[in-house]
Design an enzyme around this catalytic site. Structure first.
Site, short mmCIF file in Angstrom:
data_model
loop_
_atom_site.label_atom_id
_atom_site.label_comp_id
_atom_site.label_asym_id
_atom_site.label_seq_id
_atom_site.Cartn_x
_atom_site.Cartn_y
_atom_site.Cartn_z
N PRO A 264 -12.49 -0.02 -0.40
CA PRO A 264 -11.33 0.25 -1.21
C PRO A 264 -11.26 1.92 -1.00
CG PRO A 264 -13.01 -0.27 -2.79
CD PRO A 264 -13.69 -0.59 -1.33
N ARG A 302 3.26 11.70 -0.13
CA ARG A 302 3.61 10.39 -0.43
C ARG A 302 5.06 10.13 -0.99
NH1 ARG A 302 1.20 7.66 -3.94
NH2 ARG A 302 1.05 5.84 -2.76
N CYS A 332 11.29 23.91 3.61
CA CYS A 332 12.88 23.96 3.88
C CYS A 332 13.26 22.86 4.93
CB CYS A 332 13.02 25.28 4.83
SG CYS A 332 13.01 26.62 3.62
N TYR A 360 -4.91 10.14 -0.82
CA TYR A 360 -3.96 10.49 0.22
C TYR A 360 -3.10 11.51 -0.56
CZ TYR A 360 -5.48 6.14 1.44
OH TYR A 360 -6.51 4.88 1.79
C1 LIG Z 1 -7.09 2.85 4.79
C2 LIG Z 1 -7.98 1.70 4.85
C3 LIG Z 1 -8.58 1.35 3.67
C4 LIG Z 1 -8.39 1.51 1.99
O1 LIG Z 1 -7.21 1.23 1.57
P1 LIG Z 1 -6.74 1.78 0.30
O2 LIG Z 1 -5.20 1.19 0.18
O3 LIG Z 1 -6.79 3.19 0.11
O4 LIG Z 1 -7.68 0.77 -0.70
C5 LIG Z 1 -9.59 0.27 3.78
N1 LIG Z 1 -9.97 -0.23 5.19
C6 LIG Z 1 -9.33 0.45 6.35
C7 LIG Z 1 -9.81 -0.16 7.53
C8 LIG Z 1 -8.31 1.31 6.06
O5 LIG Z 1 -8.00 1.61 7.14
#
Ligand SMILES: *Cc1c(COP(=O)(O)O)cnc(C)c1O
Length: 402
Positions: A264, A302, A332, A360
């Site tokens: 995660p 985002r 801009c 992010y």
């Molecule tokens: C980005 C990514 C994650 C994490 O995703 P989240 O949505 O931030 O939990 C996990 N594994 C891989 C391979 C990723 O590229």
């Protein structure tokens, strides 16, 4: 109750370090990690923090101290994790579309390697045979996640090796002697349904019959967290319970046990982060009231990138009468953080706080419009600590041949 930072401390941080500013709450990171450990305690689960969400070394050290592993998508992220003192055995290298050279370097460092295409798998097997067991990323043809731009496991996604091509994986294995210790999938970000993870698990359990040396099942990341006021995140406790039941059942009927890995990102750091900006101007047009802040999508992309929603609060005037605004940035180009948002009345100089800015946020920031990137501060035990200084004009010029 989940810990949060008070308006008081956030205002203090804005005053001391100026804006725009990212502020992270160490206690909340601990809380999120503990929640996962608690939910998965009945199974053999390891957590690898996906550090592309927020890769400041100081944050990585928190995870090292918690005993977590780190999931890295580039060799530089691997270097960050090493710098933070994480052991290579607790690092997973999960790149996409990189050259074979990156894999050889990863081998020399000794990290876990996750391969997501047949061509590299063939090359890897030819060079390393059974000497360096790898994890293979499967594309399960599952459409999941909050937005198509953050869905990674559907049939048209560039990620992973299609589940329809498992025969080719087995051919490579047979022909080169390649050892496959793990199967992986990561179907996307902001996945709310527990069943998406269980379907993924079932799929990999089914495949495991064909991989006799398999010890690891990696179910990726993507746990949804709430962004909007009335939203719910994924039910981690229920996922933990169902995961245990399914693994237990599988162990009984097949006499095989697996380590489960999760990666995660957002779940661990998003809610720990706050982004502070200052209202520079209030513009009352005939149809709209705009708040122009001292930042833009160069610092928090985002909303413009995938229509993400961030709660915004006017922490300088939290009890003021509500008014409706468009909150816009200073880039801009069209640069809108929020449309028709009710906020306590905003005056120039007020501090606007964006929630859920840990993941992010800074990490996707840029220097577009030749603006410098924000500073980052971490709050631990009530103390504020600067973990990245604000950039200057010299930073922007550095590297240019003048
Ligand atoms: C980005 C990514 C994650 C994490 O995703 P989240 O949505 O931030 O939990 C996990 N594994 C891989 C391979 C990723 O590229």
């Amino acid at each position: 109750m989940a810990p949060t930072l008070s308006n008081e401390i956030l205002l203090k941080a804005a005053k001391e370090f100026s804006t725009p500013l990212y502020v992270y709450d160490e206690e909340r990171i601990h809380f999120q990690y503990a929640k996962l450990i608690q939910a998965f305690q009945k199974s053999d689960v390891s957590i690898f923090y996906a550090c592309k969400a927020l890769s400041n070394i100081n944050v990585l050290r928190i995870f090292r101290d918690l005993g977590a592993g780190i999931d890295c998508v580039s060799l530089n992220e691997v270097q960050f994790a090493l710098k933070a003192g994480v052991d290579p055995s607790k690092i997973i290298f999960t790149p996409n579309s990189v050259s074979f050279d990156d894999y050889t370097e990863a081998v020399s460092i000794g990290v876990n390697i996750n391969i997501d295409n047949l061509e590299i798998l063939q090359q890897f097997g030819t060079v390393y045979g059974n000497t360096y067991p790898v994890v293979v990323r499967i594309n399960p043809h599952i459409l999941a996640g909050g937005n198509i731009k953050i869905s990674t496991g559907h049939i048209d996604s560039k990620f992973g090796i299609s589940i329809d091509q498992v025969g080719q994986i087995l051919d490579i294995k047979k022909q080169t002697g390649l050892a496959i210790k793990g199967l992986h999938l990561h179907t996307g970000s902001e996945i709310k349904e527990v069943d998406v993870f269980l379907n993924g698990l079932n799929l990999l359990l089914e495949l495991s019959n064909q991989f006799e040396e398999l010890t690891v099942i990696d179910l990726g990341g993507g746990f949804k967290i709430p962004y909007k006021p009335d939203e719910k995140g994924v039910d981690i406790e229920q996922l933990g319970e169902k995961l245990f039941e399914r693994l237990d059942q599988f162990q009984h009927s097949n006499n095989r046990k697996f380590q489960i890995w999760f990666e995660p990102g957002k779940f661990l750091v998003s809610e720990a982060g706050y982004f502070l900006t200052k209202a520079n101007i209030i513009k009352e047009n005939p149809t709209r009231h705009f708040i122009g802040v001292d930042s833009g999508f160069n610092h928090l992309i985002r909303p413009m990138f995938y229509d993400a929603y961030h709660i915004i609060d006017n922490i300088s005037n939290a009890r003021g009468p509500l008014k409706t605004y468009n909150v816009v940035g200073n880039i801009c180009e069209t640069d809108t953080f929020a449309w028709d948002r009710e906020l306590p009345e905003v005056h120039a100089g007020d501090i606007l706080m964006f929630k859920n800015a840990g993941a992010y946020g800074f990490e996707m920031s840029s220097r577009f419009n030749s603006r410098t990137r924000p500073a980052e501060v971490i709050v631990a035990k009530g103390e504020m600590k600067l973990i990245r200084r604000r950039e200057t004009l010299d930073d922007l010029l550095q590297g240019q041949i003048l």
